[in-house]
Each structure stands twice: as structure tokens, then as C-alpha cells.
Design an enzyme around this catalytic site. Structure first.
Site, PDB file in Angstrom:
ATOM      1  N   TYR A  58      13.918  71.743  49.331  1.00  0.00           N
ATOM      2  CA  TYR A  58      13.889  70.843  49.463  1.00  0.00           C
ATOM      3  C   TYR A  58      12.375  70.440  50.254  1.00  0.00           C
ATOM      4  O   TYR A  58      11.239  70.498  51.356  1.00  0.00           O
ATOM      5  CB  TYR A  58      14.479  69.634  50.402  1.00  0.00           C
ATOM      6  N   ASN A 157      27.629  75.640  46.245  1.00  0.00           N
ATOM      7  CA  ASN A 157      27.377  75.892  44.789  1.00  0.00           C
ATOM      8  C   ASN A 157      28.652  76.789  44.370  1.00  0.00           C
ATOM      9  O   ASN A 157      27.762  77.500  43.624  1.00  0.00           O
ATOM     10  CB  ASN A 157      26.093  75.625  44.291  1.00  0.00           C
ATOM     11  N   GLN A 176      29.741  73.554  50.502  1.00  0.00           N
ATOM     12  CA  GLN A 176      29.041  71.882  49.827  1.00  0.00           C
ATOM     13  C   GLN A 176      28.707  71.928  48.547  1.00  0.00           C
ATOM     14  O   GLN A 176      28.588  72.890  48.159  1.00  0.00           O
ATOM     15  CB  GLN A 176      27.748  71.842  50.595  1.00  0.00           C
ATOM     16  N   PHE A 205      25.763  64.456  46.534  1.00  0.00           N
ATOM     17  CA  PHE A 205      25.553  63.800  45.433  1.00  0.00           C
ATOM     18  C   PHE A 205      26.585  62.044  45.541  1.00  0.00           C
ATOM     19  O   PHE A 205      27.812  62.222  44.827  1.00  0.00           O
ATOM     20  CB  PHE A 205      25.654  63.992  44.541  1.00  0.00           C
ATOM     21  N   PRO A 206      27.114  62.249  46.879  1.00  0.00           N
ATOM     22  CA  PRO A 206      28.707  61.360  47.022  1.00  0.00           C
ATOM     23  C   PRO A 206      28.429  59.994  45.725  1.00  0.00           C
ATOM     24  O   PRO A 206      29.040  59.032  45.756  1.00  0.00           O
ATOM     25  CB  PRO A 206      28.646  61.003  48.050  1.00  0.00           C
TER      26      PRO A 206
HETATM   27  N1  LIG Z   1      23.960  71.657  48.480  1.00  0.00           N
HETATM   28  C1  LIG Z   1      23.233  71.317  47.489  1.00  0.00           C
HETATM   29  O1  LIG Z   1      22.990  71.957  46.345  1.00  0.00           O
HETATM   30  C2  LIG Z   1      22.653  70.211  47.465  1.00  0.00           C
HETATM   31  C3  LIG Z   1      22.438  68.730  45.739  1.00  0.00           C
HETATM   32  C4  LIG Z   1      21.865  67.498  46.135  1.00  0.00           C
HETATM   33  C5  LIG Z   1      22.236  67.120  47.340  1.00  0.00           C
HETATM   34  N2  LIG Z   1      22.314  67.820  48.486  1.00  0.00           N
HETATM   35  C6  LIG Z   1      22.131  67.064  49.604  1.00  0.00           C
HETATM   36  O2  LIG Z   1      23.095  65.820  49.704  1.00  0.00           O
HETATM   37  C7  LIG Z   1      22.791  64.754  49.663  1.00  0.00           C
HETATM   38  C8  LIG Z   1      22.726  63.912  49.551  1.00  0.00           C
HETATM   39  O3  LIG Z   1      22.976  63.964  47.757  1.00  0.00           O
HETATM   40  P1  LIG Z   1      21.911  63.240  46.643  1.00  0.00           P
HETATM   41  O4  LIG Z   1      20.713  62.339  48.046  1.00  0.00           O
HETATM   42  O5  LIG Z   1      20.762  63.889  46.378  1.00  0.00           O
HETATM   43  O6  LIG Z   1      22.771  61.749  46.936  1.00  0.00           O
HETATM   44  P2  LIG Z   1      23.232  60.593  46.295  1.00  0.00           P
HETATM   45  O7  LIG Z   1      23.942  60.412  48.023  1.00  0.00           O
HETATM   46  O8  LIG Z   1      24.479  60.573  45.863  1.00  0.00           O
HETATM   47  O9  LIG Z   1      22.775  59.138  46.878  1.00  0.00           O
HETATM   48  C9  LIG Z   1      21.285  58.942  47.367  1.00  0.00           C
HETATM   49  C10 LIG Z   1      20.510  57.946  46.752  1.00  0.00           C
HETATM   50  O10 LIG Z   1      21.165  56.665  46.608  1.00  0.00           O
HETATM   51  C11 LIG Z   1      20.516  55.548  47.434  1.00  0.00           C
HETATM   52  N3  LIG Z   1      21.332  55.233  48.603  1.00  0.00           N
HETATM   53  C12 LIG Z   1      21.867  55.598  49.292  1.00  0.00           C
HETATM   54  N4  LIG Z   1      22.456  54.485  50.097  1.00  0.00           N
HETATM   55  C13 LIG Z   1      21.989  53.068  49.824  1.00  0.00           C
HETATM   56  C14 LIG Z   1      22.693  52.010  49.665  1.00  0.00           C
HETATM   57  N5  LIG Z   1      23.030  51.728  51.082  1.00  0.00           N
HETATM   58  N6  LIG Z   1      22.112  51.171  49.076  1.00  0.00           N
HETATM   59  C15 LIG Z   1      22.107  51.964  48.137  1.00  0.00           C
HETATM   60  N7  LIG Z   1      21.477  52.649  47.054  1.00  0.00           N
HETATM   61  C16 LIG Z   1      21.348  53.545  48.143  1.00  0.00           C
HETATM   62  C17 LIG Z   1      19.287  56.041  47.173  1.00  0.00           C
HETATM   63  O11 LIG Z   1      18.320  55.881  46.079  1.00  0.00           O
HETATM   64  P3  LIG Z   1      17.334  55.230  45.794  1.00  0.00           P
HETATM   65  O12 LIG Z   1      17.211  53.781  46.706  1.00  0.00           O
HETATM   66  O13 LIG Z   1      16.173  55.253  44.763  1.00  0.00           O
HETATM   67  O14 LIG Z   1      18.353  53.769  44.650  1.00  0.00           O
HETATM   68  C18 LIG Z   1      19.347  57.646  47.767  1.00  0.00           C
HETATM   69  O15 LIG Z   1      18.112  57.812  47.410  1.00  0.00           O
HETATM   70  C19 LIG Z   1      20.627  65.391  49.767  1.00  0.00           C
HETATM   71  O16 LIG Z   1      20.733  63.770  50.406  1.00  0.00           O
HETATM   72  C20 LIG Z   1      21.062  66.549  49.921  1.00  0.00           C
HETATM   73  O17 LIG Z   1      21.654  66.849  51.676  1.00  0.00           O
HETATM   74  C21 LIG Z   1      22.843  68.824  48.438  1.00  0.00           C
END
Ligand SMILES: NC(=O)c1ccc[n+]([C@@H]2O[C@H](COP(=O)([O-])OP(=O)(O)OC[C@H]3O[C@@H](n4cnc5c(N)ncnc54)[C@H](OP(=O)(O)O)[C@@H]3O)[C@@H](O)[C@H]2O)c1
Length: 311
Positions: A58, A157, A176, A205-206
Site C-alpha cells: 500500500y 490470496n 485473508q 473487500f467486504p
Molecule cells: N490481502 C489482500 O490482497 C487485500 C486486497 C484488498 C484489500 N485488502 C485489505 O482489506 C481492506 C478492505 O478492502 P478495501 O478497503 O479495498 O475495500 P472495502 O472495504 O470493500 O471498501 C472500502 C470503501 O468503501 C467505502 N466505505 C467504507 N465505509 C463506508 C461507510 N460506512 N459508508 C459508505 N461508504 C463506505 C469507502 O469508499 P468511498 O468513500 O470511495 O465510497 C472505502 O474506501 C483494505 O483496506 C486492505 O486493508 C487486502
């Protein structure tokens, strides 16, 4: 707020954690500013959101560096359960995945420096490489665990076969992988193994990168280079169908007087493979909004309705 122990570890945390790929994450979200990240990290500290998820990639490096700076400035390191990941390196401008014991041990040292700490609570191999036997890679982390440098071992992954190989000595504590209402493949692929072996499954990506929070529409335009312009569930007919399902979630959420994001996150807690969640945020308000998930109680009918909507 009732804390929860992440199964397979001695880590006890607020079940609503914090995904930090937007902290210094201009590679995924070109318009994000570092200051927003610093701010929401401090909001998380102030409100007991104590399970943070970061990674070398990141930024690269910036997310860990900013987290290290904030934890040092606020003297809050011991209040936070810190998870990070590594496996990637740049070779002649190309990203290469390396799980060799020597590289993983070096990567842990470099993460410790960026995070300004002398221990990492949970260290994940971010992705599998093609060559290293998985049990050797995990064995290298087990040595670091025995020395107290890391407190728990994760992989990310990994396919089910790779996970089985990685866990041949029983050293894997946490897995994860992607999981959300739109992509439920892991209910069949990884959940059975993790449940059987007391491994906690942490979904990434929840919120399907925000799609499941109910704010996007047909005509939403994401900045050039934004992660969401590259994801299949944001394209064409699939995107329209997903938006229609989110509208049905809105009906359920409004009926309960809760936000869609909270309804969705609460539904994941009904999956017994999952102990904790790491929704990503971009602003302090989202840290506070996601915490409201802990107040949501779903009835049996609501759980079934959401299940069927995304079956
Ligand atoms: N292990 C891996 O390969 C891998 C891959 C991906 C992610 N991750 C980890 O997983 C975490 C979560 O995934 P992610 O952040 O990519 O996606 P996510 O949790 O599915 O979505 C996050 C996005 O949702 C929106 N959001 C969050 N809370 C909200 C709320 N209460 N109300 C409205 N919108 C809201 C925001 O985007 P907007 O404000 O732009 O709408 C935020 O950036 C990452 O931060 C990372 O730490 C790990």
C-alpha cells in the site's frame, strides 16, 4: 463494545477493524490525500478501532510509514493490534512475488522499521509465489513468532491447496481473502478448511470497494486510475445488476433504520468462519459509521433474505 479474540491467536480486538489501503494509497485511489489518512487513523485510536490492516504494497511503503508516524506521535502503539503483509519486491521496475524464507525475514525487518515498532501482531504472506514450498515460507515466520517478533501468522490470496500445504505443521493462524455478498466463492473454497483447523478468515473487500455501501449509481464516475475502474463488478450489466440488488438491501436497511454498509457488515458476522472485519475507509466519518455495525441485530428472516438476494 465487546472485544473478540481472533480464533487461532491470542489477539483480542474490536471486531470492527480498519483497512488502510487508502492511507497513502494513491496507487489505488489517485485523489486520496495523506492527511485524510492521518486523520482517520487518529479517529480510530480515539474510538477504540484497534485492529489495523496494512501492507508493504500500500503506497508502496507509505501506508506503513504513515501508520508508524501516527502511532509514534500519539504513543498508541500498544493500544493497536497491527497486521501487515509482504511478499512483493521490485526487480528492474517489475513487481516480483517472493516467499523465500530469507526475503520474508528481511521484509518483516523492513516493516518493523517503517511501522516504528519492535513487534508485529499479525504478519501475512501477502500472496503465494510459484517456487517456495508453502510450509517453508510459513516455517520462516514461525521462527520469528518463537522469537516474539511477530505474534501470529497469516497467509493471503492462497488457494485451498496452497493453504493446506502452508498449514502442514499447523502454524497458520489467519487467512485473508476476498469475500463479500457479490463474491461468495470462499464459503465453499476456504471456509470449510479454516473452520476445521481453527484458522480465522478475515474478508477483504467486504464492501466490494464501496459498492455495497449504497452510494454509487449508474452514472457515478470514478477518477482515472481508481481501483474501481478496473473491477469487473463495476462494469456493464454486472454493475447494473449489483446496483439493483443494493436497492433491495436499501429496503431492508431502511426498514430497520440502519445504513446499508452496517447491514452488510452485520450479515458477515452471521458467518461462523469470520471473527473480525477490516472495512477500508477514506474519511473519519466512515470509521464512526462502520462502528455502528456493532449495534445491528439481524433477525432470522433478514439473514435469509440477504442470503437469497445474493445467492
Ligand atoms: N490481502 C489482500 O490482497 C487485500 C486486497 C484488498 C484489500 N485488502 C485489505 O482489506 C481492506 C478492505 O478492502 P478495501 O478497503 O479495498 O475495500 P472495502 O472495504 O470493500 O471498501 C472500502 C470503501 O468503501 C467505502 N466505505 C467504507 N465505509 C463506508 C461507510 N460506512 N459508508 C459508505 N461508504 C463506505 C469507502 O469508499 P468511498 O468513500 O470511495 O465510497 C472505502 O474506501 C483494505 O483496506 C486492505 O486493508 C487486502
Amino acid at each position: 463494545m465487546k472485544k473478540r479474540t481472533i480464533r487461532g491467536t491470542d489477539l483480542t480486538v474490536n471486531p470492527i477493524g480498519l483497512g488502510t489501503n487508502a492511507v497513502g494509497g494513491q496507487r489505488l485511489y489517485p485523489t486520496i490525500e495523506d492527511e485524510a489518512g492521518r486523520k482517520f487513523l487518529k479517529t480510530a485510536i480515539d474510538h477504540g478501532v484497534d485492529f489495523w490492516d496494512t501492507a508493504f504494497i500500500y503506497g508502496p511503503k507509505y501506508s506503513e510509514e504513515i501508520i508508524g508516524e501516527v502511532l509514534t506521535e500519539t504513543k498508541a502503539r500498544n493500544q493497536i493490534v497491527l497486521a501487515t503483509k509482504a511478499a512483493q519486491k521490485m526487480v528492474d521496475g517489475t513487481m516480483v512475488v517472493d516467499n523465500s524464507p530469507a526475503f520474508l525475514q528481511q521484509a518483516v525487518q523492513e516493516s518493523l522499521e517503517r511501522l516504528q515498532t519492535d513487534y508485529i501482531d499479525l504478519f501475512y504472506i501477502h500472496s503465494p509465489d510459484e517456487d517456495t514450498p508453502k510450509y517453508e515460507a510459513v516455517g520462516a515466520l514461525q521462527e520469528l513468532k518463537e522469537k516474539g517478533v511477530i505474534r501470529a501468522i497469516g497467509v493471503s490470496n492462497f488457494s485451498e491447496e496452497q493453504l493446506k500445504e502452508a498449514n502442514q505443521d499447523g502454524y497458520v493462524n489467519v487467512v485473508q481473502d476476498e469475500y463479500n455478498l457479490i463474491n461468495r466463492e470462499n464459503e465453499k473454497k476456504l471456509f470449510p478448511y479454516t473452520r476445521e483447523h481453527t484458522i480465522s478468515f478475515v474478508p477483504f473487500f467486504p464492501l466490494a470497494s464501496g459498492l455495497l455501501a449504497g452510494k454509487y449509481a449508474k452514472d457515478t464516475v470514478f477518477p482515472e486510475g481508481d481501483l474501481r475502474t478496473r473491477k469487473s463488478h463495476f462494469q456493464g450489466d454486472a454493475y447494473i445488476q449489483n446496483l439493483q440488488k443494493v436497492e433491495q438491501l436499501r429496503d431492508i436497511a431502511e426498514g430497520k433504520g440502519v445504513e446499508i454498509a452496517n447491514l452488510v457488515l452485520a450479515w458477515y458476522f452471521t458467518q461462523d468462519a469470520i471473527d473480525v472485519m477490516i472495512p477500508g475507509v477514506k474519511r473519519s466519518e466512515q470509521v464512526l459509521d462502520n462502528l455502528k455495525t456493532l449495534e445491528v441485530r439481524l433477525s432470522h428472516d433478514e439473514i435469509t433474505a440477504i442470503d437469497q438476494l445474493f445467492s
